[in-house]
Scaffold this active site. Structure first.
Site, short mmCIF file in Angstrom:
data_model
loop_
_atom_site.label_atom_id
_atom_site.label_comp_id
_atom_site.label_asym_id
_atom_site.label_seq_id
_atom_site.Cartn_x
_atom_site.Cartn_y
_atom_site.Cartn_z
N VAL A 1 0.78 -1.10 0.14
CA VAL A 1 0.10 0.11 0.02
C VAL A 1 0.90 1.26 -0.02
O VAL A 1 0.28 2.46 0.00
CB VAL A 1 -0.95 -0.02 1.20
CG1 VAL A 1 -2.08 -1.03 0.95
CG2 VAL A 1 -0.21 0.02 2.67
N VAL B 1 7.50 3.55 1.30
CA VAL B 1 7.63 5.03 0.77
C VAL B 1 7.12 6.13 1.63
O VAL B 1 7.62 7.32 1.71
CB VAL B 1 7.06 5.11 -0.86
CG1 VAL B 1 7.25 6.33 -1.46
CG2 VAL B 1 7.65 3.87 -1.69
N LYS C 1 12.72 -1.25 11.80
CA LYS C 1 12.20 -2.19 11.15
C LYS C 1 12.04 -3.50 12.08
O LYS C 1 13.19 -4.09 12.03
CB LYS C 1 12.48 -2.49 9.82
CG LYS C 1 11.56 -3.65 9.06
CD LYS C 1 10.26 -2.90 8.58
CE LYS C 1 9.66 -4.14 7.65
NZ LYS C 1 8.61 -3.62 7.06
N GLY D 1 3.18 -5.22 7.04
CA GLY D 1 1.85 -5.53 6.61
C GLY D 1 0.94 -4.77 7.37
O GLY D 1 1.14 -3.53 7.58
#
EC number: 6.3.3.3
Length: 241
Positions: A13, A17, A37, A113
């Site tokens: 989605v 970015v 992350k 996700g």
């Protein structure tokens, strides 16, 4: 806010970015930025992951930290189990974010996700990390048909845990939006119960990094460190508005 958790309504989605745009806008404004992350899936060996991609787009001065990496492109729990590796621990992820926050003005924690994708067999998720940090959560959503339900469910899950939703960003706004996408500009804030906080043009991640950094703030609302005023963005326009 020194720590912002970024989740998506699903995969692909535009979450990474969007994180890069947030980081770039902060760097241009003179702030120090770290990207965390907790779980990187679908990337093997020394291949660059999402955190490295954020650093490539936003600038080498961004600190990029990855806690766990699993080669299969699956949910973190499943990928960890298949790889025979330890799962991500929400407490460790939260502690890593706190440590980074001591030395950076902004820490961006990027999920894998959606919000409730499982980290381990006990059902821990990115929402648990946000709870431990007491951090707001930014939701990155798709532009077109089907996004309203996924966005509403994500917002409802945040409210059920009394987590603050920092807004909704459309992670990839099409160059030629269809009727559903255009209507969603009005309907997404209603579904989420929070304002629309930005639109990133489709293909933004393919821009030269210097151009990306110069335009990133024009895709984000002021509350996210940007200057977006509600107009549809353009990856090719002179200001990237």
């Amino acid at each position: 806010m020194s720590v912002l958790v970024v989740t998506g309504t699903g995969t692909e989605v535009g979450k990474t970015v969007t994180v890069a745009a947030l980081a770039a806008a902060a760097v241009v404004a003179g702030r120090s930025v770290a990207v965390l992350k907790p779980a990187q899936t679908g990337v093997a060996g020394d291949e660059p992951g999402d955190a490295a991609e954020v650093r490539r787009l936003a600038g080498a001065e961004v600190t990029a930290v990855e806690l766990a990496r699993y080669p299969d492109p699956l949910a973190p729990e499943t990928a960890a189990r298949r790889a025979g590796l330890p799962p991500v621990d929400p407490g460790e992820a939260a502690e890593a974010a706190r440590t980074l926050a001591k030395e950076h003005d902004l820490v961006l924690v990027e999920g894998a996700g959606g919000l409730l994708v499982r980290f381990d067999g006990r059902g821990a998720t990115l929402a648990d990390v946000a709870e431990l940090l007491g951090a707001p959560v930014l939701v990155v959503a798709a532009a077109g048909l089907g996004t309203l339900n996924a966005t509403a469910l994500t917002a409802q899950a945040l409210r059920s845990r009394r987590l603050e939703c920092a807004g909704v960003v459309v992670g990839s706004w099409p160059r030629e939006p269809d009727l559903a996408a255009r209507c969603n500009l009005t309907d997404l804030p209603v579904a989420a119960g929070v304002p629309l906080a930005g639109l990133l043009p489709a293909g933004a991640g393919a821009l030269p990094p210097a151009v990306f950094r110069a335009r990133a703030a024009h895709w984000l609302a002021p509350e996210l460190g940007g200057a977006w005023a509600g107009a549809e963005p353009s990856a090719a326009g002179p200001a990237g508005r």
